[in-house]
Design an enzyme around this catalytic site. Structure first.
Site, short mmCIF file in Angstrom:
data_model
loop_
_atom_site.label_atom_id
_atom_site.label_comp_id
_atom_site.label_asym_id
_atom_site.label_seq_id
_atom_site.Cartn_x
_atom_site.Cartn_y
_atom_site.Cartn_z
CG ASP A 7 -42.57 20.07 31.92
OD1 ASP A 7 -43.26 20.36 32.90
OD2 ASP A 7 -41.41 19.59 32.01
CG ASP A 9 -39.60 23.38 36.50
OD1 ASP A 9 -39.30 24.58 36.42
OD2 ASP A 9 -40.46 22.94 37.28
CG ASP A 182 -37.77 17.71 31.29
OD1 ASP A 182 -37.01 17.23 32.16
OD2 ASP A 182 -38.84 18.26 31.58
#
Length: 221
Positions: A7, A9, A182
């Site tokens: 991922d 961001d 995250d």
């Protein structure tokens, strides 16, 4: 084949590039400051809560640059890279990507942020393969504000990886996947990965990762 999926961001970057792009265009004067910020903040809260309407958000997030055209859009993005993104490329994130590349893993960034914002960022990480929200293009090749195909968001990331596997004559059984994220929004792909890694996880993902014995990596302080 070993796949290392990241991922973007708040995983490889300590910021949200989509949100930051909106703030940047706001500073350029492309949007009404108060109206844009209120809507941008609400969409970001929806994302964190796992209730984001990705189609509505992409229309909102691309509206300013769509109206400016390709030439101004490219110029603004180059400035965005210099002023916002490059200062947030952290050595520990770059090294993590390099470790997988050196090991011979096939590295991809898999993000729910659109490809206009993220393709130059992936290149800055030295990652050539990007799965992002693809934007529909008009007859002149410029963005319309709509999404093309399956958005790489929540279970859409699993579908996009399935499409990638099929295009490369492979199945899920042919690959071992390490996936770094995250966000609880990425739970569908985390659950499909043989090695799920919660990176700088939000509170819900941290608790789930702890309960399931997944690796937790605090890449940024």
């Amino acid at each position: 084949m070993n796949l290392a999926l990241f991922d973007l961001d708040n995983t490889l970057l300590p910021i949200d590039s989509d949100y930051a792009w909106g703030e940047f265009t706001n500073r350029l004067g492309w949007t009404d400051p108060l109206v844009f910020k209120a809507k941008n903040d609400q969409f970001y809260a929806d994302y964190q809560a796992g209730v984001l309407d990705i189609h509505d958000y992409v229309r909102f997030a691309t509206q300013a640059v769509k109206s400016r055209g390709a030439e101004l859009g490219a110029k603004a993005h180059a400035q965005f890279m210099q002023e916002v993104i490059l200062p947030h490329l952290k050595p520990q994130a770059l090294e993590l990507v390099r470790q997988h590349q050196t090991a011979g893993d096939h590295v991809m960034i898999v993000t729910a942020t659109n490809e206009f914002v993220t393709r130059p960022i992936a290149q800055a990480f030295g990652v050539q393969e990007l799965i992002a929200v693809e934007l529909e293009r008009d007859a002149q090749g410029w963005i319309t504000g709509e999404i093309s195909g399956t958005p790489s968001f929540k279970e859409g990331k699993v579908l996009r990886i399935s499409e990638w596997l099929s295009a490369n004559q492979k199945t899920w059984q042919d690959v071992q996947i390490t996936f770094y994220s995250d966000s609880i929004n990425d739970l569908p792909l985390l659950e499909r990965a043989q090695i799920p890694v919660a990176v700088n996880p939000d509170a819900r993902l941290r608790q789930l990762a702890t309960d399931r014995g997944w690796r937790i990596l605090q890449l940024f302080s």
